[in-house]
Scaffold this motif. Structure first.
Motif, PDB file in Angstrom:
ATOM      1  N   LEU A 407     -47.719 -43.887 -27.795  1.00  0.00           N
ATOM      2  CA  LEU A 407     -46.707 -43.110 -28.435  1.00  0.00           C
ATOM      3  C   LEU A 407     -45.352 -43.908 -28.305  1.00  0.00           C
ATOM      4  O   LEU A 407     -44.500 -43.748 -29.094  1.00  0.00           O
ATOM      5  N   ARG A 408     -44.984 -44.563 -27.305  1.00  0.00           N
ATOM      6  CA  ARG A 408     -43.796 -45.384 -27.201  1.00  0.00           C
ATOM      7  C   ARG A 408     -43.835 -46.335 -28.418  1.00  0.00           C
ATOM      8  O   ARG A 408     -42.846 -46.569 -29.318  1.00  0.00           O
ATOM      9  N   ALA A 409     -44.845 -46.830 -28.607  1.00  0.00           N
ATOM     10  CA  ALA A 409     -44.866 -47.945 -29.870  1.00  0.00           C
ATOM     11  C   ALA A 409     -45.055 -47.271 -31.088  1.00  0.00           C
ATOM     12  O   ALA A 409     -44.509 -47.880 -32.163  1.00  0.00           O
ATOM     13  N   ALA A 410     -45.594 -46.284 -31.317  1.00  0.00           N
ATOM     14  CA  ALA A 410     -45.601 -45.410 -32.652  1.00  0.00           C
ATOM     15  C   ALA A 410     -44.213 -45.026 -33.041  1.00  0.00           C
ATOM     16  O   ALA A 410     -43.739 -45.012 -34.030  1.00  0.00           O
ATOM     17  N   LEU A 411     -43.474 -44.459 -31.882  1.00  0.00           N
ATOM     18  CA  LEU A 411     -42.002 -44.029 -32.279  1.00  0.00           C
ATOM     19  C   LEU A 411     -41.132 -45.086 -32.533  1.00  0.00           C
ATOM     20  O   LEU A 411     -40.153 -45.006 -33.522  1.00  0.00           O
ATOM     21  N   THR A 421     -32.307 -38.369 -36.151  1.00  0.00           N
ATOM     22  CA  THR A 421     -33.391 -37.741 -35.634  1.00  0.00           C
ATOM     23  C   THR A 421     -33.291 -38.211 -34.096  1.00  0.00           C
ATOM     24  O   THR A 421     -32.353 -39.074 -33.567  1.00  0.00           O
ATOM     25  N   ASN A 422     -34.157 -37.489 -33.163  1.00  0.00           N
ATOM     26  CA  ASN A 422     -34.337 -37.813 -32.034  1.00  0.00           C
ATOM     27  C   ASN A 422     -35.167 -38.754 -31.607  1.00  0.00           C
ATOM     28  O   ASN A 422     -35.619 -38.847 -30.245  1.00  0.00           O
ATOM     29  N   ALA A 423     -35.891 -39.567 -32.491  1.00  0.00           N
ATOM     30  CA  ALA A 423     -36.882 -40.481 -32.157  1.00  0.00           C
ATOM     31  C   ALA A 423     -36.688 -41.441 -31.264  1.00  0.00           C
ATOM     32  O   ALA A 423     -37.218 -41.774 -30.173  1.00  0.00           O
ATOM     33  N   GLY A 424     -35.458 -42.160 -31.027  1.00  0.00           N
ATOM     34  CA  GLY A 424     -35.013 -42.966 -30.061  1.00  0.00           C
ATOM     35  C   GLY A 424     -34.943 -42.314 -28.782  1.00  0.00           C
ATOM     36  O   GLY A 424     -35.391 -42.837 -27.455  1.00  0.00           O
ATOM     37  N   ARG A 427     -38.175 -41.953 -27.329  1.00  0.00           N
ATOM     38  CA  ARG A 427     -38.888 -43.084 -26.843  1.00  0.00           C
ATOM     39  C   ARG A 427     -38.319 -43.515 -25.492  1.00  0.00           C
ATOM     40  O   ARG A 427     -39.242 -43.898 -24.706  1.00  0.00           O
ATOM     41  N   ARG A 428     -37.074 -43.226 -25.233  1.00  0.00           N
ATOM     42  CA  ARG A 428     -36.296 -43.723 -23.901  1.00  0.00           C
ATOM     43  C   ARG A 428     -36.777 -42.893 -22.933  1.00  0.00           C
ATOM     44  O   ARG A 428     -37.291 -43.151 -21.776  1.00  0.00           O
TER      45      ARG A 428
END
Length: 697
Positions: A407-411, A421-424, A427-428
């Motif tokens: 999931l981290r890689a996908a984000l 967006t809140n994607a970063g 990921r963190r």
């Protein structure tokens, strides 16, 4: 029973696209509905046919029951799938469908009505032997009665709208003195979200886990559960990461909670896919309490689908058409681990306020073990009228560690240029040690949020991108697999002796002194050196010599290395962080980029980098923190106010933001009224400060 020929999807965005996908797989004709704001939306294009149901406001379109029923009649639909949100848990809509001869793909209206009233729901499941959270009893309590009940339970308490879900209108109150204000705010938000301001109050359990059980029931009396989902990672009571199964539960607790969920479903005569939500003390998983039942498909249903192999939308359709479940509880097995991240139009750097804009460039992750449910497409305008959730990235793996890594890689692959967006942030969050260890609770995100939100892209990177955008091309060197670079094959201007390939250029950032940038050709590309040019200061000498390691410069500035440049792409590295800028066609010629978050760089004359939203009003001026609607105005011009006093309320994407007085003073300007639509950073009011003793008035 015979499967439907045509189904109308009474929703929009990613859930409409997701339902349409299953309808297509089943050979069922899909009908989309759309407001004027969604005329070119993805769900409209992917459906077999689409019907306009009204203007942009949801109240005139997606909540317009007569328009939805008319669209079903005109297209020959036999059934309606409500998705989630809007009318999905509206008993009146379910009954209206039945009255019109349409099958509502969900539970009967009676079950929606019963479980939609949290007070009656608690009483009903408690009678069935399901443990419930201690709290107020009875409906229609006045503000004073709610406050008395809260004091009787003891602080802290949680105020909850009886008619709603999704965290809307919920208020955690730890200070008894704030009860009156919080009750008023909870009622207002509940009324705006659900049309019903009835509240209940419950004991707050510190550091709780939010565990929910997916159930599936048919009209022949069969009910099974499909395991649990861990939904403890939340902000403002809104889920942001969900996973299945939960690392908290052992097999015994899982079985007991599953049986309790089945009993809750039976107690209300449930049919279809539904979710029973429990609150669980993290230090005592065996003590779990019923919170509520969601009488619809959940946003997080994909994680259950990935670990069970079942398509829940398909089974909603099959059950609604009269089929009997072929499964017994023993037939349900869980395989591997799945995690979902909700991608929302919000800006973490601005306190997670709703964002918007046009999707100028889009790349959504896919591949082995990765699924993206999305309503996005390039060119779509994201506004403030509807829910901020844009898409969901879901992964599956043989174990939790693998799923987290995927999931981290996908984000990191996700690109939504044009809409912050809140994607970063997500990921963190997924890399946080407590999340990795599975040590979750519903307050974790709020406690750790400051360390998970970045301050944004360094100004040097914005400046470099703006400068490079206007300067003549400087290409990066090709690097072979061994890492060797032939400097004589590079069109960067590099030559023996390391003479700078570009002269020093002047430009300034908004609100800052002029800055000089020197571009130096290097075998691996171009290095940009930054230095302040204050009053009386001498410009820094252009760098000479061979390209060495990055080193801090006076004033805390560092070099930013150009890694790659092409007509459509810039890659800059600063202090070990790589920033990728991608050009997307737009009327303004805007350059946009990402490092988990989206940012904008615009060209100006003279060369100047402009950070979106960087312009700030003066200390006396109150500006809209997000595009939205002013719902409450509590003051008038001439009013005396105190520091921190609530003056206005702005609502967008179902979120309220209170605008408070920055200091004691007088309201000298008020530019909006209740109902006004406002843009981000639009001036709302001005508060002139009270003069200090000795100052001129």
């Amino acid at each position: 029973m015979t499967m439907f020929d045509t189904v109308l999807v009474a929703n929009r965005g990613e859930i409409a696209v997701r339902v349409i996908r299953t309808l297509r797989d089943m050979g069922v004709r899909s009908v989309a509905v759309f407001s004027d704001a969604d005329a070119d939306a993805r769900h409209v294009r992917e459906a077999d046919t689409a019907v306009r149901i009204g203007p942009a406001p949801a109240s005139a379109s997606y909540l317009n029951v007569p328009a939805l029923l008319d669209a079903a009649r005109r297209t020959g639909a036999q059934a309606v799938h409500p998705g989630y949100g809007f009318l999905a848990e509206n008993a009146g809509f379910a009954q209206a469908c039945a009255n019109a001869g349409l099958v509502f793909i969900g539970p009967p209206a009676s079950a929606i009505s019963l479980m939609g009233d949290k007070i009656r729901a608690k009483e009903t499941v408690a009678a069935a032997g399901v443990p419930v959270v201690p709290g107020s009893s009875g409906s229609g309590l006045s503000d004073a009665q709610l406050a008395d009940a809260a004091r009787g339970i003891g602080m802290p308490v949680l105020l909850k709208p009886s008619a709603g879900g999704g965290g809307k209108g919920m208020r955690l109150v730890r200070d008894e003195a704030l009860l009156a204000d919080e009750i008023a705010a909870a009622r207002r938000e509940a009324r705006g979200s659900f049309g019903d301001d009835t509240l209940l109050v419950e004991r707050w359990i510190d550091r709780p886990r939010h565990i929910e059980i997916q159930v599936l029931a048919d009209e022949h009396g069969n009910v099974v559960h499909l395991g649990e989902r861990e939904c403890s990672l939340q902000r403002r009571h809104q889920k942001i990461i969900e996973e299945a199964p939960s690392v908290l539960l052992d097999e015994g607790t899982r079985t007991a909670m599953g049986e309790a969920a089945v009993q809750a479903a039976r107690s209300c005569g449930y049919v279809g896919a539904g979710t029973v939500e429990f609150i669980v003390p993290g230090n005592d998983p065996a003590s779990y309490y019923f919170m509520e039942m969601n009488t619809r498909l959940q946003v997080e249903h994909p994680v259950t689908e990935l670990i069970t192999g079942l398509d829940l939308v398909e089974w909603q359709l099959r059950v609604a058409s009269g089929e009997q479940l072929p499964y017994k509880q023993a037939d349900i097995t869980l395989d591997g681990h799945a995690i979902e991240a909700r991608i929302c139009a919000e800006d973490p750097a601005r306190g997670f306020l709703p964002s918007g804009g046009t999707v100028l460039s889009l790349h959504e992750p896919n591949g082995h073990g990765v699924r993206t449910d999305s309503g996005l497409s390039e060119g779509v305008e994201v506004g403030s009228l509807y829910d901020p959730m844009l898409s969901k990235v879901i992964v599956h793996g043989p174990d939790r560690e693998t799923a987290l890594r995927r999931l981290r890689a996908a984000l990191s692959e996700l690109v939504i240029l044009g809409v912050p967006t809140n994607a970063g942030f997500l990921r963190r969050l997924l890399a946080h040690p407590q999340v990795v260890a599975g040590e979750l609770d519903t307050g974790l995100v709020e406690r750790e949020v400051d360390g998970l939100v970045t301050d944004g892209v360094p100004e040097e990177v914005y400046a470099a991108a703006a400068l490079l955008r206007q300067s003549s091309p400087v290409s990066a060197s090709p690097v072979d697999p061994s890492g060797w670079v032939d400097p004589f094959s590079v069109a960067s201007g590099w030559r023996l002796g390391g003479t700078p390939a570009r002269t020093v250029r002047d430009f300034r950032l908004p609100g800052h002194d002029p800055v000089q940038v020197s571009l130096r050709a290097c075998p691996a590309g171009t290095e940009l050196t930054f230095g302040h040019v204050g009053e009386g200061a001498q410009p820094p000498e252009p760098p000479t010599g061979t390209c060495g390691p990055l080193a801090p410069l006076p004033g805390g500035r560092e070099t930013a290395r150009l890694i790659e440049r092409s007509p459509h792409r810039l890659v800059l590295e600063l202090a070990g962080v790589t920033h990728t800028f991608t050009h997307a066609a737009s009327p303004e010629g805007t350059w946009l980029g990402r490092d988990g978050d989206t940012w904008h760089v615009q060209d100006h004359d003279p060369v100047e980098a402009s950070l979106t939203g960087a312009a700030r009003s003066g200390a006396d001026t109150l500006a809209a923190p997000m595009p939205g609607t002013v719902t409450v105005v509590k003051v008038a011009v001439g009013d005396e106010v105190v520091a921190g006093q609530s003056l206005l309320v702005v609502e967008a994407m179902k979120m309220e933001h209170v605008i408070s007085a920055p200091h004691a003073g007088t309201v000298t300007e008020l530019d909006v009224t209740a109902g006004s639509t406002v843009a981000m950073d639009q001036v709302l009011a001005v508060v002139a400060p009270t003069a200090e003793p000795g100052e001129d008035a």
